[in-house]
Design a protein around this motif. Structure first.
Motif, PDB file in Angstrom:
ATOM      1  N   ILE A 250       0.591  -0.864  -0.259  1.00 39.00           N
ATOM      2  CA  ILE A 250      -0.369  -0.173   0.077  1.00 39.00           C
ATOM      3  C   ILE A 250       0.635   1.068   0.474  1.00 39.00           C
ATOM      4  O   ILE A 250       0.459   2.590  -0.483  1.00 39.00           O
ATOM      5  CB  ILE A 250      -0.874   0.032   0.622  1.00 39.00           C
ATOM      6  N   VAL A 251       1.892   1.278   0.785  1.00 32.77           N
ATOM      7  CA  VAL A 251       2.665   2.389   1.419  1.00 32.77           C
ATOM      8  C   VAL A 251       3.251   2.913  -0.419  1.00 32.77           C
ATOM      9  O   VAL A 251       3.557   4.117  -0.607  1.00 32.77           O
ATOM     10  CB  VAL A 251       3.714   2.484   1.498  1.00 32.77           C
ATOM     11  N   ASP A 252       4.539   1.718  -1.028  1.00 31.20           N
ATOM     12  CA  ASP A 252       4.777   2.018  -2.307  1.00 31.20           C
ATOM     13  C   ASP A 252       3.915   2.006  -3.226  1.00 31.20           C
ATOM     14  O   ASP A 252       4.131   2.810  -4.345  1.00 31.20           O
ATOM     15  CB  ASP A 252       5.924   0.877  -2.767  1.00 31.20           C
ATOM     16  N   TYR A 253       2.936   1.978  -3.571  1.00 28.33           N
ATOM     17  CA  TYR A 253       1.485   2.152  -4.561  1.00 28.33           C
ATOM     18  C   TYR A 253       1.146   3.684  -4.297  1.00 28.33           C
ATOM     19  O   TYR A 253       1.129   3.971  -5.162  1.00 28.33           O
ATOM     20  CB  TYR A 253       0.788   1.025  -4.214  1.00 28.33           C
TER      21      TYR A 253
ATOM     22  N   ARG B 189      10.749  13.902  -1.291  1.00 27.51           N
ATOM     23  CA  ARG B 189       9.816  13.784  -0.229  1.00 27.51           C
ATOM     24  C   ARG B 189       9.320  12.349  -0.098  1.00 27.51           C
ATOM     25  O   ARG B 189       8.975  11.226   0.986  1.00 27.51           O
ATOM     26  CB  ARG B 189       8.804  14.938   1.216  1.00 27.51           C
ATOM     27  N   TRP B 190       8.251  12.117  -0.944  1.00 25.02           N
ATOM     28  CA  TRP B 190       7.596  10.837  -0.785  1.00 25.02           C
ATOM     29  C   TRP B 190       8.389  10.073  -1.171  1.00 25.02           C
ATOM     30  O   TRP B 190       8.219   8.762  -0.647  1.00 25.02           O
ATOM     31  CB  TRP B 190       6.715  10.676  -2.131  1.00 25.02           C
ATOM     32  N   LEU B 191       9.313  10.236  -2.306  1.00 21.14           N
ATOM     33  CA  LEU B 191      10.578   8.979  -1.673  1.00 21.14           C
ATOM     34  C   LEU B 191      11.369   8.198  -0.158  1.00 21.14           C
ATOM     35  O   LEU B 191      11.066   7.249  -0.779  1.00 21.14           O
ATOM     36  CB  LEU B 191      11.947   9.522  -3.255  1.00 21.14           C
ATOM     37  N   TRP B 192      11.275   9.081  -0.280  1.00 20.28           N
ATOM     38  CA  TRP B 192      11.825   9.314   1.082  1.00 20.28           C
ATOM     39  C   TRP B 192      11.124   8.352   2.300  1.00 20.28           C
ATOM     40  O   TRP B 192      11.067   7.469   3.487  1.00 20.28           O
ATOM     41  CB  TRP B 192      12.245  10.494   2.692  1.00 20.28           C
ATOM     42  N   VAL B 193       9.654   8.867   2.195  1.00 20.18           N
ATOM     43  CA  VAL B 193       8.981   7.922   2.284  1.00 20.18           C
ATOM     44  C   VAL B 193       8.616   6.182   2.738  1.00 20.18           C
ATOM     45  O   VAL B 193       8.413   5.622   3.429  1.00 20.18           O
ATOM     46  CB  VAL B 193       6.922   8.530   2.272  1.00 20.18           C
ATOM     47  N   SER B 194       9.107   6.139   0.994  1.00 22.29           N
ATOM     48  CA  SER B 194       9.267   5.143   0.756  1.00 22.29           C
ATOM     49  C   SER B 194      10.766   3.877   1.814  1.00 22.29           C
ATOM     50  O   SER B 194      10.246   3.482   1.706  1.00 22.29           O
ATOM     51  CB  SER B 194       9.728   4.958  -0.060  1.00 22.29           C
ATOM     52  N   VAL B 195      11.735   4.869   1.501  1.00 24.51           N
ATOM     53  CA  VAL B 195      12.882   4.253   1.749  1.00 24.51           C
ATOM     54  C   VAL B 195      12.344   4.579   3.651  1.00 24.51           C
ATOM     55  O   VAL B 195      12.643   3.614   4.354  1.00 24.51           O
ATOM     56  CB  VAL B 195      13.846   5.458   1.602  1.00 24.51           C
ATOM     57  N   ILE B 196      12.286   5.651   4.212  1.00 25.88           N
ATOM     58  CA  ILE B 196      12.117   5.377   5.339  1.00 25.88           C
ATOM     59  C   ILE B 196      11.271   3.862   6.264  1.00 25.88           C
ATOM     60  O   ILE B 196      11.592   3.878   7.008  1.00 25.88           O
ATOM     61  CB  ILE B 196      11.541   6.845   5.988  1.00 25.88           C
ATOM     62  N   PHE B 197      10.015   4.410   5.526  1.00 26.12           N
ATOM     63  CA  PHE B 197       9.467   3.108   6.322  1.00 26.12           C
ATOM     64  C   PHE B 197       9.500   1.724   5.334  1.00 26.12           C
ATOM     65  O   PHE B 197       9.578   0.860   6.626  1.00 26.12           O
ATOM     66  CB  PHE B 197       8.354   3.574   5.216  1.00 26.12           C
ATOM     67  N   ASN B 198      10.096   1.890   4.147  1.00 24.33           N
ATOM     68  CA  ASN B 198      10.424  -0.252   4.348  1.00 24.33           C
ATOM     69  C   ASN B 198      11.999  -0.661   5.236  1.00 24.33           C
ATOM     70  O   ASN B 198      12.094  -1.517   5.522  1.00 24.33           O
ATOM     71  CB  ASN B 198      10.946   0.039   2.647  1.00 24.33           C
ATOM     72  N   ILE B 199      12.838   0.643   5.172  1.00 20.87           N
ATOM     73  CA  ILE B 199      14.586   0.328   5.767  1.00 20.87           C
ATOM     74  C   ILE B 199      14.086   0.104   7.196  1.00 20.87           C
ATOM     75  O   ILE B 199      14.411   0.203   8.397  1.00 20.87           O
ATOM     76  CB  ILE B 199      15.320   1.627   5.738  1.00 20.87           C
TER      77      ILE B 199
ATOM     78  N   PHE C 277      13.161  -4.438  -0.638  1.00 20.00           N
ATOM     79  CA  PHE C 277      13.909  -4.269  -1.474  1.00 20.00           C
ATOM     80  C   PHE C 277      13.401  -4.385  -2.487  1.00 20.00           C
ATOM     81  O   PHE C 277      13.230  -3.012  -3.590  1.00 20.00           O
ATOM     82  CB  PHE C 277      14.841  -4.898  -1.580  1.00 20.00           C
ATOM     83  N   GLN C 278      12.311  -4.967  -3.101  1.00 20.88           N
ATOM     84  CA  GLN C 278      12.052  -5.036  -4.340  1.00 20.88           C
ATOM     85  C   GLN C 278      10.388  -3.791  -4.476  1.00 20.88           C
ATOM     86  O   GLN C 278      10.535  -3.144  -5.990  1.00 20.88           O
ATOM     87  CB  GLN C 278      11.000  -6.467  -4.798  1.00 20.88           C
ATOM     88  N   THR C 279       9.860  -3.409  -3.415  1.00 16.05           N
ATOM     89  CA  THR C 279       8.562  -2.691  -3.259  1.00 16.05           C
ATOM     90  C   THR C 279       9.427  -1.370  -3.291  1.00 16.05           C
ATOM     91  O   THR C 279       9.263  -0.079  -4.428  1.00 16.05           O
ATOM     92  CB  THR C 279       7.916  -2.581  -2.127  1.00 16.05           C
ATOM     93  N   MET C 280      10.632  -0.935  -2.873  1.00 12.15           N
ATOM     94  CA  MET C 280      11.430   0.105  -2.614  1.00 12.15           C
ATOM     95  C   MET C 280      12.024   0.655  -4.393  1.00 12.15           C
ATOM     96  O   MET C 280      12.130   1.338  -4.344  1.00 12.15           O
ATOM     97  CB  MET C 280      12.346   0.122  -1.679  1.00 12.15           C
ATOM     98  N   SER C 281      12.441  -0.241  -5.087  1.00 11.29           N
ATOM     99  CA  SER C 281      12.986  -0.513  -6.562  1.00 11.29           C
ATOM    100  C   SER C 281      11.943   0.625  -7.230  1.00 11.29           C
ATOM    101  O   SER C 281      12.755   1.208  -8.082  1.00 11.29           O
ATOM    102  CB  SER C 281      13.582  -1.404  -6.633  1.00 11.29           C
ATOM    103  N   TYR C 282      10.518  -0.209  -6.956  1.00  8.56           N
ATOM    104  CA  TYR C 282       9.647   0.058  -7.494  1.00  8.56           C
ATOM    105  C   TYR C 282       9.245   2.150  -7.376  1.00  8.56           C
ATOM    106  O   TYR C 282       9.437   3.163  -8.366  1.00  8.56           O
ATOM    107  CB  TYR C 282       8.255  -0.073  -7.552  1.00  8.56           C
ATOM    108  N   SER C 283       9.824   1.896  -6.469  1.00  4.16           N
ATOM    109  CA  SER C 283       9.758   3.711  -6.236  1.00  4.16           C
ATOM    110  C   SER C 283      10.163   4.123  -6.629  1.00  4.16           C
ATOM    111  O   SER C 283      10.715   5.409  -7.156  1.00  4.16           O
ATOM    112  CB  SER C 283       9.497   4.108  -4.197  1.00  4.16           C
ATOM    113  N   PHE C 284      11.891   3.642  -5.898  1.00  2.58           N
ATOM    114  CA  PHE C 284      13.292   4.629  -6.920  1.00  2.58           C
ATOM    115  C   PHE C 284      13.059   4.864  -9.217  1.00  2.58           C
ATOM    116  O   PHE C 284      12.928   5.724  -8.717  1.00  2.58           O
ATOM    117  CB  PHE C 284      14.690   3.862  -7.129  1.00  2.58           C
ATOM    118  N   ASP C 285      12.275   3.874  -9.090  1.00  2.00           N
ATOM    119  CA  ASP C 285      12.392   3.542 -10.745  1.00  2.00           C
ATOM    120  C   ASP C 285      11.547   4.914 -11.207  1.00  2.00           C
ATOM    121  O   ASP C 285      11.005   5.151 -12.374  1.00  2.00           O
ATOM    122  CB  ASP C 285      11.397   2.278 -11.440  1.00  2.00           C
ATOM    123  N   VAL C 286      10.514   5.001 -10.433  1.00  2.00           N
ATOM    124  CA  VAL C 286       9.204   6.185 -10.986  1.00  2.00           C
ATOM    125  C   VAL C 286       9.648   7.092 -10.406  1.00  2.00           C
ATOM    126  O   VAL C 286       9.616   8.242 -11.069  1.00  2.00           O
ATOM    127  CB  VAL C 286       8.137   5.989  -9.681  1.00  2.00           C
TER     128      VAL C 286
END
Length: 483
Positions: free
Chosen positions: A58-61, A78-88, A134-143
């Motif tokens: 849900i978060v990375d979507y 800022r939104w990218l950091w949301v993904s990184v901080i949440f997943n890490i 890592f898989q969901t984070m990579s999606y956010s990075f690619d976007v």
């Protein structure tokens, strides 16, 4: 549920039949069934942790969508950091919380202050968390880097995150490969399905016959290293190299083969790393999906090798230390990563880190040259030595193991802890290496021989050997489940 279990051999054909013959008329229905099957696959291990997968999904979507709809770089970041901080943060709490608390207590103890680890928690490590985060984070990075557009199809995205063949131990797939296939209609391909079954058979052989059969030997030697001479300790870590390779590459083969049954192609994760000619080539062939992830999302953003040699060396050290820490909350993994950094840096400084990138050893000949034999032996020795840290329970045990190798130079024959003949295992490893050498040009076609008779003989040998070496008393879980 694990691939080498009776439950999986009931689960897989059931899902296969329903997937192609009941839910195949509509893509959404097929993806919904795939998602439900994946959640069932994971939930049979521990249903409570399904909430973590769903939350990460849900978060990375939503992060990806918000990155895409905002043009201002500051807001996107800022939104990218949301993904990184949440997943890490998720990974850090479940995997590293106790490690940091214990390390903090140890630090104060060294300074003369005695503290108790009263803040540690009895936290169960969710299987596969290092992989799907890592898989969901990579999606956010690619976007964020505008390498792909985010999907508005939550169902398909959830199926991408939880795709059961590679959910627990990879390969760590990028959305540009896996999600794009899930978003499009898939058709059954008989040849690909047969190819998948062959990979599953080969993966099971590597797991059951190679990894599981030598596991008790490795466990015995590492648990009692202080009582064995150097000859036995060298045997133990050498066999561990084959155990971890058979275990992890076996899992990857089964994952890739299973995906083929469902019309999905996963990336190759192992490309015969034991035949690497230097440490750089080894990392181009071992756990390829993780190496690729760190290169794209950490090494290159840090500057890669574009700056000075000093900065490049710094980036290499960061990559390997982080890679070591990714493997587990133990200083042994950090030392293991640091050791590989020290082995990689000379290759990089000599400009030989990419010379074997697109080549196969002895590509146009049956046997390697003497130079290639020396290169392979040296690389295998370096990698195997590093695995003393990887396999040991603590830094103290790792250095104790190494100390015994260099101080007790006596020789004695090793006796199998269960009383089996050791010669059978030596012959098994030799034959395995010879066979892998024969198929080294294509990691996705382990039985690509023109003669049908020869192929059926190989099939028969593999099946019989699995029946012969299978031992119900051995722990059949995969090593990388702990990561």
């Amino acid at each position: 549920m694990v691939f080498n279990s009776l439950e999986f051999f009931i689960f897989l054909p059931t899902v296969f039949v329903l997937y192609w013959f009941v839910f195949n008329k509509h893509l959404k229905a097929q993806n919904l069934f795939l998602l439900a099957s994946s959640y069932l696959f994971y939930g049979l291990w521990d249903w409570r942790f399904l909430s973590l997968i769903l939350l990460s999904t849900i978060v990375d979507y939503y992060v990806a969508i918000n990155i895409d709809i905002n043009s201002e770089k500051k807001i996107r970041k800022r939104w990218l950091w949301v993904s990184v901080i949440f997943n890490i943060g998720l990974l850090g709490f479940f995997k590293y919380y106790n490690f940091f608390v214990d390390s903090w207590v140890d630090l104060f103890s060294l300074l003369g202050y005695q503290m108790k680890s009263t803040w540690t928690l009895q936290v169960i490590l969710p299987v596969g968390i290092s992989f799907y985060t890592f898989q969901t984070m990579s999606y956010s990075f690619d976007v964020y880097y505008k390498k792909l557009k985010p999907t508005r199809d939550f169902l398909s995205f959830a199926a991408f995150v939880s795709f059961f063949p590679q959910l627990v131990a990879g390969p760590i797939e990028r959305a540009s490969n896996l999600l794009s296939q899930i978003l499009n209609k898939r058709t059954f391909n008989y040849d690909e399905a047969v190819s998948g079954l062959k990979l599953i058979l080969w993966g099971l052989f590597k797991k059951v016959v190679i990894a599981d059969s030598i596991g008790p030997i490795v466990d015995d030697i590492f648990s009692n290293y202080s009582t064995y001479p150097a000859s036995t300790l060298i045997l133990g870590v050498t066999l561990f190299s084959f155990q971890v390779y058979g275990d992890f590459s076996g899992y990857s083969d089964i994952a890739i083969g299973t995906s083929k049954l469902f019309g999905v192609e996963l990336m190759s994760n192992f490309k015969f790393p034991n035949f690497s000619r230097n440490v750089a080539e080894y990392w181009q062939r071992w756990h390829v999906s993780l190496s690729t992830w760190f290169r794209h999302y950490v090494y290159i953003p840090l500057g890669g090798s574009r700056g000075s040699k000093l900065k490049s060396v710094r980036n290499i050290c960061i990559i390997f230390l982080v890679s070591g820490f990714w493997h587990g909350a133990n200083w042994t993994f950090i030392f293991w990563g640091g050791f590989h950094a020290l082995a990689f840096i000379p290759v990089f400084l000599m400009g030989r880190n990419a010379i074997y990138k697109d080549s196969v050893v002895a590509e146009n000949s049956i046997l390697p040259s003497l130079t290639e034999i020396g290169q392979i032996f040296l690389t295998f020795t370096i990698v195997t030595f590093s695995r003393i840290f990887f396999r040991s329970n603590s830094i103290t045990d790792a250095f104790g193991y190494i100390d015994r190798i260099f101080t007790d130079l006596s020789y004695s024959s090793y006796n199998h802890p269960m009383g089996y003949r050791m010669m059978d295992y030596y012959i098994l490893i030799i034959l395995f290496v010879i066979y892998e050498w024969m198929i080294r040009k294509d990691e996705r076609s382990p039985f690509k021989f023109k003669s049908k008779i020869f192929r059926f003989i190989i099939y028969a040998i593999i099946i019989l050997s699995m029946l012969l070496f299978y031992d119900s008393s051995i722990d059949r879980s995969f090593i990388y489940f702990q990561f």
